[in-house]
Design a protein around this motif. Structure first.
Motif, PDB file in Angstrom:
ATOM      1  N   ILE A 127     -25.775  -1.782  27.030  1.00 43.89           N
ATOM      2  CA  ILE A 127     -26.021  -2.338  28.188  1.00 43.89           C
ATOM      3  C   ILE A 127     -27.738  -1.799  28.057  1.00 43.89           C
ATOM      4  O   ILE A 127     -28.553  -0.721  28.351  1.00 43.89           O
ATOM      5  N   GLY A 128     -28.664  -3.267  28.521  1.00 44.31           N
ATOM      6  CA  GLY A 128     -30.167  -3.052  28.923  1.00 44.31           C
ATOM      7  C   GLY A 128     -31.001  -3.185  29.648  1.00 44.31           C
ATOM      8  O   GLY A 128     -30.846  -4.078  29.976  1.00 44.31           O
ATOM      9  N   LEU A 129     -31.511  -2.059  30.851  1.00 43.35           N
ATOM     10  CA  LEU A 129     -32.736  -2.681  31.639  1.00 43.35           C
ATOM     11  C   LEU A 129     -33.564  -1.693  31.442  1.00 43.35           C
ATOM     12  O   LEU A 129     -33.771  -0.403  31.746  1.00 43.35           O
ATOM     13  N   VAL A 130     -34.699  -2.262  32.478  1.00 40.81           N
ATOM     14  CA  VAL A 130     -35.647  -1.782  33.284  1.00 40.81           C
ATOM     15  C   VAL A 130     -35.924  -1.249  34.628  1.00 40.81           C
ATOM     16  O   VAL A 130     -35.530  -2.329  35.417  1.00 40.81           O
ATOM     17  N   LYS A 131     -36.210  -0.608  35.106  1.00 42.59           N
ATOM     18  CA  LYS A 131     -36.580  -0.085  36.069  1.00 42.59           C
ATOM     19  C   LYS A 131     -37.886  -0.473  36.781  1.00 42.59           C
ATOM     20  O   LYS A 131     -39.001  -0.797  36.294  1.00 42.59           O
ATOM     21  N   GLY A 132     -38.627  -1.067  37.792  1.00 38.87           N
ATOM     22  CA  GLY A 132     -39.400  -2.274  37.737  1.00 38.87           C
ATOM     23  C   GLY A 132     -39.671  -3.635  36.684  1.00 38.87           C
ATOM     24  O   GLY A 132     -38.568  -3.947  36.885  1.00 38.87           O
TER      25      GLY A 132
ATOM     26  N   ALA B 201     -30.662  -6.842  40.356  1.00 40.75           N
ATOM     27  CA  ALA B 201     -31.346  -5.933  39.226  1.00 40.75           C
ATOM     28  C   ALA B 201     -31.176  -7.872  38.429  1.00 40.75           C
ATOM     29  O   ALA B 201     -30.024  -7.664  38.465  1.00 40.75           O
ATOM     30  N   PHE B 202     -31.512  -7.344  37.378  1.00 45.04           N
ATOM     31  CA  PHE B 202     -31.464  -8.360  36.203  1.00 45.04           C
ATOM     32  C   PHE B 202     -31.245  -6.835  34.422  1.00 45.04           C
ATOM     33  O   PHE B 202     -32.062  -6.148  34.549  1.00 45.04           O
ATOM     34  N   LEU B 203     -30.043  -7.754  34.179  1.00 41.85           N
ATOM     35  CA  LEU B 203     -29.595  -6.526  33.115  1.00 41.85           C
ATOM     36  C   LEU B 203     -29.834  -7.599  31.501  1.00 41.85           C
ATOM     37  O   LEU B 203     -28.988  -8.670  31.631  1.00 41.85           O
ATOM     38  N   PHE B 204     -29.701  -6.815  30.337  1.00 43.37           N
ATOM     39  CA  PHE B 204     -29.879  -7.548  29.612  1.00 43.37           C
ATOM     40  C   PHE B 204     -28.440  -6.929  28.609  1.00 43.37           C
ATOM     41  O   PHE B 204     -27.626  -5.816  28.045  1.00 43.37           O
ATOM     42  N   PHE B 205     -27.264  -8.054  28.304  1.00 44.38           N
ATOM     43  CA  PHE B 205     -26.180  -7.277  28.117  1.00 44.38           C
ATOM     44  C   PHE B 205     -25.652  -7.663  26.490  1.00 44.38           C
ATOM     45  O   PHE B 205     -25.707  -8.912  25.556  1.00 44.38           O
ATOM     46  N   GLY B 206     -26.391  -6.438  25.392  1.00 48.58           N
ATOM     47  CA  GLY B 206     -26.045  -6.492  23.936  1.00 48.58           C
ATOM     48  C   GLY B 206     -24.740  -7.610  23.156  1.00 48.58           C
ATOM     49  O   GLY B 206     -23.969  -7.623  23.754  1.00 48.58           O
ATOM     50  N   ALA B 207     -25.670  -8.552  22.414  1.00 49.30           N
ATOM     51  CA  ALA B 207     -23.852  -9.233  21.896  1.00 49.30           C
ATOM     52  C   ALA B 207     -24.813 -10.292  20.045  1.00 49.30           C
ATOM     53  O   ALA B 207     -24.653 -10.899  19.893  1.00 49.30           O
ATOM     54  N   GLY B 208     -25.284  -8.780  19.705  1.00 43.16           N
ATOM     55  CA  GLY B 208     -25.728  -9.202  18.836  1.00 43.16           C
ATOM     56  C   GLY B 208     -25.487  -8.839  17.420  1.00 43.16           C
ATOM     57  O   GLY B 208     -26.107  -9.444  16.229  1.00 43.16           O
ATOM     58  N   ASP B 209     -23.757  -8.201  17.671  1.00 41.83           N
ATOM     59  CA  ASP B 209     -23.397  -8.279  15.696  1.00 41.83           C
ATOM     60  C   ASP B 209     -23.329  -9.664  15.121  1.00 41.83           C
ATOM     61  O   ASP B 209     -22.751 -10.356  15.954  1.00 41.83           O
ATOM     62  N   ASN B 210     -23.666  -8.815  13.554  1.00 42.01           N
ATOM     63  CA  ASN B 210     -23.442 -10.144  13.186  1.00 42.01           C
ATOM     64  C   ASN B 210     -24.421 -11.394  13.777  1.00 42.01           C
ATOM     65  O   ASN B 210     -24.418 -12.530  13.516  1.00 42.01           O
ATOM     66  N   CYS B 211     -25.251 -11.625  14.001  1.00 45.89           N
ATOM     67  CA  CYS B 211     -25.906 -12.703  14.487  1.00 45.89           C
ATOM     68  C   CYS B 211     -27.195 -12.570  14.141  1.00 45.89           C
ATOM     69  O   CYS B 211     -28.683 -12.139  15.203  1.00 45.89           O
ATOM     70  N   PRO B 212     -27.931 -13.183  13.051  1.00 45.09           N
ATOM     71  CA  PRO B 212     -28.906 -12.914  12.923  1.00 45.09           C
ATOM     72  C   PRO B 212     -30.434 -13.779  13.460  1.00 45.09           C
ATOM     73  O   PRO B 212     -31.425 -13.156  13.389  1.00 45.09           O
ATOM     74  N   TYR B 213     -30.268 -14.646  14.058  1.00 45.96           N
ATOM     75  CA  TYR B 213     -31.022 -15.420  14.153  1.00 45.96           C
ATOM     76  C   TYR B 213     -31.296 -15.058  15.824  1.00 45.96           C
ATOM     77  O   TYR B 213     -30.843 -15.110  17.071  1.00 45.96           O
ATOM     78  N   PRO B 214     -32.492 -15.328  16.291  1.00 46.37           N
ATOM     79  CA  PRO B 214     -33.149 -14.845  17.679  1.00 46.37           C
ATOM     80  C   PRO B 214     -33.154 -16.124  18.322  1.00 46.37           C
ATOM     81  O   PRO B 214     -32.461 -16.886  18.110  1.00 46.37           O
TER      82      PRO B 214
END
Ligand code: NI
Length: 415
Positions: A198-203, A369-382
């Motif tokens: 889980i990634g997010l940033v203040k501001g 807040a808005f956050l990024f929830f990681g879902a990238g394992d074995n998924c090479p395409y952006p």
């Protein structure tokens, strides 16, 4: 950026043991229920994936979600043409929190051979919004099952048209959906992050994303007689090169800014110098003064360069989604909830990104807040790639997080 040193909030009084016990019991019930629900969440996601609909065309999508929410016994109403809003009312009075999912797909042809590949030509869920809807439906079901134990209200926002400015968020706000809402949370499944992080940033977390057009008018003629013409292709080329000095020479190097051209259109044949060339591009920034300076310099360079060659330039600048600015208290709260659910290692230090997101409009009205929830394992395409996919194992965990953010907000009233 996540401050990993943030301590659990100490309010200066003994923790309420009964309240914590009640909360733990709730969490346990949610987790058991979620295990049963996970195959359904994945099935919803795959159904949306097979039937992608682009901005303000989410009619089938809207119908599927409408029936589902009605089936839960919730009051549902359409908003912003193809969106939906439903409210879960708790047993006691309390705060009001909103959760948002975006609904639209992208106008591109899906590549690859996944079993749930798009059935609609020229449309694909290549940004994971199919997952966002499935997550919010899962949260809706979990929360509805617990509403007798809850204070307050939870507003579920299914928002159309995130991908196409001016977007669906501004319209939803215009229709009064945020009235009475005291906090809002949203997430994006995120391919650049490992699954479950889980990634997010203040501001400032995501950028002002603006659009510009430069129409260069010269005078066309025969390719063999350039002296009788004012060549707009040469002028446009000079403008593209000169504009590169904005970020490198005008903007403070410690302040992020991107200026990119996306299209150059002009001409019809190899031996004709055309009358005009149209350039289109985007500017990304976080701060108002950077945004204003980039716009001003673009205009000056376009008009000045054209004039120097005897041509003219017509400049248009459209401000798009504003920057996503997360409320510091909401970020602390998300970090605390995530830490309790998934442990310290689930939190990832990330930088802001230059992408745009109309969740920004909600955050201009309501703390959240808005956050990024990681879902990238074995998924090479952006994101936005024709072969994009995300790791579905992120779906139950993200559902748990969204559900817990709403419940903890209502029970603990952190801000
Ligand atoms: Ni997206």
């Amino acid at each position: 950026m996540i401050n990993k040193k943030i301590k659990t909030k100490n309010k200066g009084h003994k923790p309420n043991k009964n309240k914590n016990e009640a909360k733990n019991k709730l969490q346990q019930m949610i987790k058991e229920e979620l295990n049963l629900l996970t195959p359904e969440i994945i099935a919803w996601r795959r159904d949306f994936h097979q039937h992608p609909e682009i901005a303000f065309n989410e009619k089938r999508t809207q119908e599927v979600i409408y029936k589902f929410l009605q089936g839960l016994g919730l009051k549902v109403r359409p908003v912003a043409e193809t969106g939906l809003v439903a409210t879960i009312v708790g047993a006691q009075r309390g705060k009001t929190v909103a959760l948002r999912a975006d609904m639209d797909a992208l106008p591109l042809e899906e590549e690859g051979d996944k079993p749930y590949k798009s059935l609609h030509r020229g449309a694909a869920h290549a940004c994971a919004h199919d997952g966002h809807m499935a997550i919010l439906m899962g949260a809706a079901k979990l929360i509805t099952g617990l509403k007798n134990k809850l204070p307050g209200r939870i507003v579920l926002i299914f928002q159309p048209a995130e991908e196409r400015p001016p977007g669906g968020a501004a319209r939803i706000i215009g229709e009064g959906v945020l009235e009475g809402v005291e906090a809002i949370f949203g997430l994006h499944l995120w391919q650049p992050l490992p699954t479950g992080k889980i990634g997010l940033v203040k501001g400032a977390m995501m950028a002002n994303s603006d659009e510009f057009t430069i129409l260069v008018r010269g005078q066309g003629g025969h390719g063999s007689m350039p002296h009788q013409t004012v060549d707009p292709i040469l002028v446009a080329s000079q403008i593209v090169v000169n504009v590169q000095s904005i970020v490198s020479r005008n903007i403070d190097p410690l302040k992020p800014c991107v200026v990119s051209f996306g299209t150059i259109d002009g001409g019809t044949a190899f031996n004709i110098i055309p009358d005009e060339v149209r350039l289109r591009g985007t500017v990304r920034s976080f701060e108002a003064d950077v945004q204003a300076l980039a716009e001003k310099r673009l205009r000056e360079i376009a008009e000045g360069t054209a004039q120097a060659f005897g041509a003219s330039a017509y400049f248009e600048y459209k401000r798009g989604f504003p920057a996503v600015i997360n409320h510091p208290k909401a970020v602390d709260f998300v970090i605390e909830v995530a830490r309790q659910l998934f442990g310290e290692n689930s939190l990832e230090l990330i930088n802001p990104v230059m992408g745009g997101e109309d969740f920004a409009y909600y955050l201009q009205k309501v703390p959240g807040a808005f956050l990024f929830f990681g879902a990238g394992d074995n998924c090479p395409y952006p994101h936005h790639h024709p072969a994009f996919d995300f790791d579905e194992r992120a779906l139950p965990a993200a559902t748990l997080l969204m559900t817990s953010l709403a419940l903890s907000y209502l029970l603990d009233q952190p801000f």
